[in-house]
Scaffold this active site. Structure first.
Site, PDB file in Angstrom:
ATOM      1  CB  CYS A  85       3.477  -0.048  -7.035  1.00 27.25           C
ATOM      2  SG  CYS A  85       3.835  -1.712  -7.595  1.00 27.25           S
ATOM      3  CD  GLU A 131       7.020  -5.765  -1.506  1.00 31.39           C
ATOM      4  OE1 GLU A 131       7.386  -5.013  -2.426  1.00 31.39           O
ATOM      5  OE2 GLU A 131       7.732  -6.668  -1.062  1.00 31.39           O
ATOM      6  N   GLY A 189       0.837  -1.198   0.000  1.00 33.45           N
ATOM      7  CA  GLY A 189       0.000   0.000   0.000  1.00 33.45           C
ATOM      8  C   GLY A 189       0.869   1.243   0.000  1.00 33.45           C
ATOM      9  CB  SER A 190       0.010   4.738   0.659  1.00 35.13           C
ATOM     10  OG  SER A 190      -0.537   4.576   1.947  1.00 35.13           O
ATOM     11  CB  THR A 191       5.231   5.721   1.429  1.00 29.88           C
ATOM     12  OG1 THR A 191       5.808   5.028   0.310  1.00 29.88           O
ATOM     13  CG2 THR A 191       6.332   6.111   2.400  1.00 29.88           C
ATOM     14  N   GLY A 193       2.272   2.410   5.294  1.00 30.33           N
ATOM     15  CA  GLY A 193       3.365   1.477   5.583  1.00 30.33           C
ATOM     16  C   GLY A 193       4.231   1.965   6.741  1.00 30.33           C
TER      17      GLY A 193
HETATM   18  P1  NAD Z   1      -3.403   2.430   1.191  1.00 35.33           P
HETATM   19  O1  NAD Z   1      -2.098   2.472   1.915  1.00 35.33           O
HETATM   20  O2  NAD Z   1      -4.338   3.551   1.401  1.00 35.33           O
HETATM   21  O3  NAD Z   1      -4.215   1.106   1.634  1.00 35.33           O
HETATM   22  C1  NAD Z   1      -3.670  -0.184   1.487  1.00 35.33           C
HETATM   23  C2  NAD Z   1      -4.387  -1.130   2.441  1.00 35.33           C
HETATM   24  O4  NAD Z   1      -4.105  -0.735   3.786  1.00 35.33           O
HETATM   25  C3  NAD Z   1      -5.915  -1.117   2.313  1.00 35.33           C
HETATM   26  O5  NAD Z   1      -6.396  -2.426   2.524  1.00 35.33           O
HETATM   27  C4  NAD Z   1      -6.335  -0.194   3.452  1.00 35.33           C
HETATM   28  O6  NAD Z   1      -7.647  -0.415   3.908  1.00 35.33           O
HETATM   29  C5  NAD Z   1      -5.321  -0.562   4.528  1.00 35.33           C
HETATM   30  N1  NAD Z   1      -5.082   0.458   5.542  1.00 35.33           N
HETATM   31  C6  NAD Z   1      -5.281   1.800   5.448  1.00 35.33           C
HETATM   32  N2  NAD Z   1      -4.886   2.402   6.594  1.00 35.33           N
HETATM   33  C7  NAD Z   1      -4.438   1.420   7.412  1.00 35.33           C
HETATM   34  C8  NAD Z   1      -3.858   1.410   8.727  1.00 35.33           C
HETATM   35  N3  NAD Z   1      -3.687   2.529   9.416  1.00 35.33           N
HETATM   36  N4  NAD Z   1      -3.469   0.226   9.248  1.00 35.33           N
HETATM   37  C9  NAD Z   1      -3.606  -0.926   8.548  1.00 35.33           C
HETATM   38  N5  NAD Z   1      -4.148  -0.980   7.313  1.00 35.33           N
HETATM   39  C10 NAD Z   1      -4.546   0.181   6.747  1.00 35.33           C
HETATM   40  O7  NAD Z   1      -3.055   2.203  -0.336  1.00 35.33           O
HETATM   41  P2  NAD Z   1      -4.044   2.114  -1.585  1.00 35.33           P
HETATM   42  O8  NAD Z   1      -4.545   3.475  -1.915  1.00 35.33           O
HETATM   43  O9  NAD Z   1      -5.031   1.034  -1.370  1.00 35.33           O
HETATM   44  O10 NAD Z   1      -3.032   1.615  -2.731  1.00 35.33           O
HETATM   45  C11 NAD Z   1      -2.203   2.460  -3.437  1.00 35.33           C
HETATM   46  C12 NAD Z   1      -0.791   2.434  -2.886  1.00 35.33           C
HETATM   47  O11 NAD Z   1      -0.281   1.101  -2.881  1.00 35.33           O
HETATM   48  C13 NAD Z   1       0.173   3.231  -3.742  1.00 35.33           C
HETATM   49  O12 NAD Z   1       1.005   3.999  -2.916  1.00 35.33           O
HETATM   50  C14 NAD Z   1       0.978   2.161  -4.465  1.00 35.33           C
HETATM   51  O13 NAD Z   1       2.260   2.533  -4.891  1.00 35.33           O
HETATM   52  C15 NAD Z   1       1.041   1.101  -3.425  1.00 35.33           C
HETATM   53  N6  NAD Z   1       1.372  -0.185  -4.043  1.00 35.33           N
HETATM   54  C16 NAD Z   1       2.632  -0.699  -3.861  1.00 35.33           C
HETATM   55  C17 NAD Z   1       2.993  -1.899  -4.484  1.00 35.33           C
HETATM   56  C18 NAD Z   1       4.362  -2.514  -4.276  1.00 35.33           C
HETATM   57  O14 NAD Z   1       4.535  -3.683  -4.597  1.00 35.33           O
HETATM   58  N7  NAD Z   1       5.335  -1.790  -3.757  1.00 35.33           N
HETATM   59  C19 NAD Z   1       2.066  -2.555  -5.295  1.00 35.33           C
HETATM   60  C20 NAD Z   1       0.800  -2.000  -5.464  1.00 35.33           C
HETATM   61  C21 NAD Z   1       0.455  -0.808  -4.830  1.00 35.33           C
END
Ligand code: NAD
Length: 489
Positions: free
Chosen positions: A294, A260, A238-240, A243
């Site tokens: 990503c 990731e 997910g997002s930095t 993460g």
């Molecule tokens: P996001 O970080 O908003 O959410 C990802 C997941 O985390 C979702 O299931 C969300 O509900 C959950 N989440 C949100 N807040 C949380 C918290 N405080 N604690 C635990 N879980 C929580 O990301 P997104 O908008 O769903 O996805 C886009 C991002 O993912 C982009 O930054 C993209 O670059 C990244 N991404 C990275 C890769 C990689 O392999 N590096 C691959 C795909 C996407």
């Protein structure tokens, strides 16, 4: 076989809590409406998992861990192969579901959500099949020998985003199960229908109850998982920003993480790049999945002899796209996943234009379908690498083109980023390509193209994360190395 998504007592609402055996009645009235991003039609309503539902998904996974972790690698490989086979049989159902939920064109959805995701199970089944749970080594410092044991780390929380939903869920579930871990899956809420389909596949494969449980919830539910002492490893994509929050909570209680995260990958196009290869390969990489990728090569850095050619190639590709509903077989370019995300992306565009970027593509929002969260593929020229549009992850169809003086300057610009997920180098000189690729600060770099191959480790450096998925490396974080010393006189 097609299985309708199980519902709660209110037939129009689907449950967000799967205990590894059945979908439960939700404990709250917190509901989210699922919207088709291509049509804005309502797809369903999901009753979100709450922190009060954590026991319902964690307890069965803890119980199942005892028996699942004591099965052999070979036995687990058989389950994974069965899942892979059922996944392929039901592939079209899954591909259509994802296209409907997040707008991925159906032709791309088939690649990612059928073949790619089923392959995660068969690939880790093959690795597990050949894995040894124990090795015996002669002790080096003392008389005797050591039994080195590959033990599963415990119960895993797999938290995934919406952009490549099944691939990113299965890239965690498959190696975790192969290692002997049980999994609590937390998909993005946008993928509630897909999560239901996945549960029915695991049931059809007769995966023992509790080996995979699911909580479809928001940030509070995800955070609850991360904080819970029963979770040994958080495997997150997910997002930095999220993460970083997860890493800090997990670090506090010394839990393991595999993170990731986001990226702003640079494509370095050198004067001697083959224009035909660049024109064919680079634009779909830069705009992949409407930029919601990503590793999208969204920051194109070109030396003087390549600059205009790259702009022309990107613009020609953008004009050739068939923009339309994800389920239309002719669509090559789909909508963004949500209305809110489209607003965010267009906000970045406005600010970049104010800062002095030059819009090169057709960029005619007026000609887009009336319904749906569509954004034209946009190319911005004359961008300064220090601007927000070049430094922030847009996660949408905006590609910036930046002028570099020469090869060294191009590498310097590429590395001038807080991210380090992926990158690419475009030149017809193979040795030069490798030399430049080795100087790029990123977890994976492509030459005249980029493919995240399942056999190769994938993951970031800097603020793009820590840990790796794919390849044998993708199995490692789910296994601990323990040892038993045996004295021999
Ligand atoms: P996001 O970080 O908003 O959410 C990802 C997941 O985390 C979702 O299931 C969300 O509900 C959950 N989440 C949100 N807040 C949380 C918290 N405080 N604690 C635990 N879980 C929580 O990301 P997104 O908008 O769903 O996805 C886009 C991002 O993912 C982009 O930054 C993209 O670059 C990244 N991404 C990275 C890769 C990689 O392999 N590096 C691959 C795909 C996407």
């Amino acid at each position: 076989m097609t299985t309708a998504a199980p519902t709660t007592s209110d037939e129009s609402v689907i449950s967000g809590v799967f205990d590894g055996r059945t979908w439960l009645e939700p404990s709250s009235n917190d509901r989210t409406t699922l919207i088709d991003p291509s049509t804005e039609d309502v797809l369903g309503v999901v009753a979100l998992a709450q922190p009060s539902d954590l026991d319902a998904v964690i307890d069965p996974a803890v119980t199942a861990f005892t028996s699942w972790s004591s099965t052999s690698f070979t036995e687990r490989a058989e389950y994974l192969q069965r899942i892979s086979q059922i996944w392929q049989e039901r592939g079209e159902e899954i591909a259509q579901c994802v296209s409907r939920e997040m707008g991925m064109p159906i032709t791309n959805s088939r690649l990612s959500n059928i073949a790619g995701s089923a392959r995660n199970f068969s690939y880790y089944a093959e690795l597990a099949h050949d894995a040894a749970a124990e090795q015996v080594r002669p002790a080096l410092s003392f008389p005797g020998r050591t039994h080195v044991r590959a033990n599963p780390v415990g119960v895993v929380a797999a938290i995934a985003p919406w952009n490549y939903p099944t691939y990113l869920m299965t890239s965690k579930i498959a190696p975790a199960l192969a290692a002997g871990c049980t999994v609590v899956l937390k998909p993005a809420v946008e993928n509630a229908l897909t999560a239901h389909l996945m549960a029915s596949i695991f049931q059809e494969a007769e995966l023992p109850p509790g080996v995979v449980t699911i909580g479809i919830g928001g940030a509070d539910f995800g955070q609850g998982l991360v904080k819970d002492d029963r979770i040994s490893l958080v495997a997150f994509t997910g997002s930095t920003a999220v993460g970083r929050a997860i890493g800090s909570i997990a670090g506090e209680r010394l839990a393991l993480t595999n993170l990731e995260l986001g990226g702003k990958s640079a494509a370095i196009v050198l004067d001697d790049a083959d224009p035909q290869i660049v024109a064919r390969e680079l634009p779909p990489l830069a705009f992949r999945n409407s930029g919601q990728t990503c590793f999208a090569q969204a920051r194109v850095i070109a030396t003087p002899g390549a600059y205009q050619g790259v702009l022309d190639a990107l613009a020609a590709w953008a004009r050739s796209q068939v923009i339309g509903p994800a389920l239309d077989e002719t669509t090559t370019f789909g909508p963004l996943a949500t209305r809110q995300h489209r607003e965010r992306v267009l906000g970045f565009l406005d600010r970049a234009l104010e800062q002095g970027a030059r819009l090169v593509s057709a960029g005619d929002q007026g000609s887009l379908p009336a319904e749906g969260f569509f954004v034209d593929p946009m190319i911005l020229a004359d961008v300064d690498n220090r601007w927000e549009i070049a430094q922030e992850e847009i996660f949408g169809p905006i590609v910036v083109v930046i002028a570099a003086e020469d090869e060294d300057h191009a590498i310097e610009l590429a590395n001038d980023s807080r991210y380090g997920l992926a990158g690419s180098v475009w030149t017809s000189n193979p040795q030069r390509a490798l030399d430049v690729a080795r100087r790029v600060e990123a977890g994976s770099v492509g030459i005249n193209g980029f493919r995240p191959d399942i056999g190769a480790p994938f993951g970031g450096i800097k603020e793009s994360g820590q840990g790796r998925e794919n390849g044998p490396e993708g199995l490692r974080c789910y296994l601990r190395s323990d040892s038993i010393y045996e004295f021999q006189a």
